[in-house]
Design a protein around this motif. Structure first.
Motif, PDB file in Angstrom:
ATOM      1  N   THR A  88      -6.779  -1.558  -2.121  1.00  0.00           N
ATOM      2  CA  THR A  88      -6.124  -2.864  -2.014  1.00  0.00           C
ATOM      3  C   THR A  88      -6.787  -3.723  -0.943  1.00  0.00           C
ATOM      4  OG1 THR A  88      -4.049  -1.780  -2.660  1.00  0.00           O
ATOM      5  CG2 THR A  88      -3.897  -4.003  -1.786  1.00  0.00           C
ATOM      6  N   THR A  92      -8.566  -7.509  -1.479  1.00  0.00           N
ATOM      7  CA  THR A  92      -8.319  -8.745  -0.719  1.00  0.00           C
ATOM      8  C   THR A  92      -9.609  -9.327  -0.155  1.00  0.00           C
ATOM      9  OG1 THR A  92      -7.901  -7.602   1.379  1.00  0.00           O
ATOM     10  CG2 THR A  92      -6.011  -7.967  -0.069  1.00  0.00           C
ATOM     11  N   PRO A  98      -6.143 -12.109  -4.627  1.00  0.00           N
ATOM     12  CA  PRO A  98      -5.614 -11.374  -3.470  1.00  0.00           C
ATOM     13  C   PRO A  98      -6.070 -11.967  -2.138  1.00  0.00           C
ATOM     14  CG  PRO A  98      -6.399  -9.838  -5.135  1.00  0.00           C
ATOM     15  CD  PRO A  98      -6.853 -11.200  -5.544  1.00  0.00           C
ATOM     16  N   LEU A 111       0.269  -7.598   3.096  1.00  0.00           N
ATOM     17  CA  LEU A 111       0.254  -7.120   1.719  1.00  0.00           C
ATOM     18  C   LEU A 111       0.166  -5.593   1.661  1.00  0.00           C
ATOM     19  CD1 LEU A 111      -2.160  -9.655  -0.044  1.00  0.00           C
ATOM     20  CD2 LEU A 111       0.325  -9.544  -0.261  1.00  0.00           C
ATOM     21  N   THR A 147      -0.288  -6.937  -5.509  1.00  0.00           N
ATOM     22  CA  THR A 147      -0.429  -7.870  -4.386  1.00  0.00           C
ATOM     23  C   THR A 147       0.370  -9.146  -4.637  1.00  0.00           C
ATOM     24  OG1 THR A 147      -2.460  -8.923  -5.226  1.00  0.00           O
ATOM     25  CG2 THR A 147      -2.721  -6.971  -3.824  1.00  0.00           C
TER      26      THR A 147
END
Length: 436
Positions: A88, A92, A98, A111, A147
């Motif tokens: 994740t 981003t 994201p 997040l 997200t």
């Protein structure tokens, strides 16, 4: 409530498609049975400590197992919480949506925070590992949607605990797709009519798998079941509307759409998404949409500097006008008595209401074919304006297709044309198939 959605043969058991993906994955990474695997009849199929690979597929697929196979497996380098955090974080840094969410919140850390306490029992870790290795686009979609869902949860002032449940629901919402034929990943594969039951069933399959773990709150199960519902009742699998959809389900249904647009379109995703949210304001929760639209404005400004394509706008306007006109002709041809006695919840009433709602939405957006014909004459040389018209046309044509799909899904007997009303809907659907 959800138990009524469990038709015969639909449970948390392993499908042939999932077993194929799992055993194929096991050819490339170590997967070992950490306990013996038995059939439902008590026959031992796999010894404890045995290596799993694709040679076992034929043997496994011939039997109903006592328990889902991934309760009994140990996997090398599985998807665990640290792996999810790393994936994740990378998202981003590398993906536009994201990154935009993280920037708006002030940092990616907000997040990521709900993931740190995420329950991830071995069966869920196994499914996510299969998804990461065998269906990487689906895994990326799940992360990206997560997200968006967390962002909407934070903007909705959910508690830390609720944001954690929301993260779990978003991450696991498409587990049911692992049990579908991978041909659904092919953008050229078009399935209509009764075959769409497999698509409609995937939220139910995911809900049952989550329930089977007994590791998540019931709110997670229900939200996953609702992630394809719509506020106007046009979604599936239960055609819920408005307040009947849970708050977490509303977040998921919007997050699904937001993530999908950024994944599907390389050109002008913000403008496309903004248009769809505005044009379909009855389908999506307005409070949540108000957290998304401002994010899109800066992106739309950048996108407008590109050279958008609007050459297909005239043809789209023509098709829309013909579709509405053809339905009006079919309605007019019905005997007065037949139209008057049409079942209020039948196919005819459904198609008529959906087509009227689409026309109303287009009028409210200033984008009905009658209005657009006048606008087109004033837009010569306005590339951005032409692109907006083309986007409206594509979205409206997609909605025509969705009316067709929903009609066949809910009333599979339409093709029999048992009543004049059914015949009118079937004729209109056939016309749409031919023209689109």
């Amino acid at each position: 409530m959800t138990d009524t959605l469990e038709p015969a043969g639909l449970d948390a058991a392993d499908s042939p498609h999932y077993l194929r993906a799992l055993t194929d994955m096991a050819d490339r990474r170590a997967v070992v049975a950490d306990s013996a695997i038995y059939t439902a009849n008590g026959i031992k199929l796999v010894e404890k400590g045995a290596r799993i690979d694709s040679r076992l597929y034929d043997r496994l697929v011939q039997h109903k197992l006592r328990e889902p196979i991934d309760r009994h497996l140990s996997i090398d380098n599985p998807v665990d919480v640290p792996a999810l955090l790393a994936a994740t974080q990378a998202l981003t840094e590398q993906e536009a949506l994201p990154a935009l969410l993280a920037q708006t919140l002030g940092s990616a850390a907000r997040l990521l925070a709900p993931l740190r306490s995420l329950p991830l029992p071995p069966s869920m870790a196994c499914k996510l590992t299969v998804m990461r290795d065998q269906r990487p686009q689906l895994f990326q979609h799940s992360l990206q949607m997560m997200t968006v869902a967390i962002y909407l949860g934070i903007k909705s002032a959910l508690t830390e605990r609720d944001c954690g449940a929301l993260a779990a629901a978003a991450l696991l919402h498409d587990l049911g797709v692992l049990h579908m034929d991978p041909v659904w990943d092919d953008p050229n594969h078009k399935v209509v009519g009764p075959q769409r039951k497999h698509l409609v069933a995937h939220p139910i399959s995911a809900m049952l798998m989550i329930r089977d773990t007994q590791a998540y709150p019931r709110s997670v199960e229900v939200a996953v079941l609702e992630h394809h519902e719509r506020m106007d009742g046009s979604g599936y699998p239960r055609a819920l509307a408005g307040a009947d959809i849970t708050p977490m389900g509303r977040i998921l249904l919007l997050a699904e759409v937001v993530a999908a647009f950024y994944e599907k379109y390389d050109d002008m995703p913000a403008q496309r998404l903004s248009l769809v949210l505005r044009l379909n304001h009855r389908k999506f929760p307005s409070t949540l949409v108000s957290h998304i639209l401002p994010l899109l404005q800066e992106e739309m400004t950048r996108e407008s500097a590109l050279m958008p394509l609007g050459n297909d706008a005239p043809r789209q306007i023509e098709l829309l006008a013909e579709a509405f006109s053809h339905w009006d002709q079919l309605k007019a041809a019905l005997p007065v008595a037949a139209a008057a006695k049409a079942a209020p919840h039948g196919a005819f009433a459904f198609a008529d209401a959906r087509l009227m709602a689409l026309q109303k939405a287009l009028i409210e957006a200033g984008s009905h074919p009658q209005q657009q014909n006048e606008m087109m004459a004033q837009m010569k040389g306005d590339a951005v304006g032409m692109a907006e018209v083309a986007l409206v046309g594509r979205e409206a044509l997609w909605q025509l297709q969705s009316i067709l799909n929903a009609s066949h899904r809910r009333w599979p007997q339409l093709s029999e044309r048992a009543t004049p009303e059914d015949a009118a809907v079937a004729d209109w659907c056939d016309w749409v198939v031919r023209r689109l």
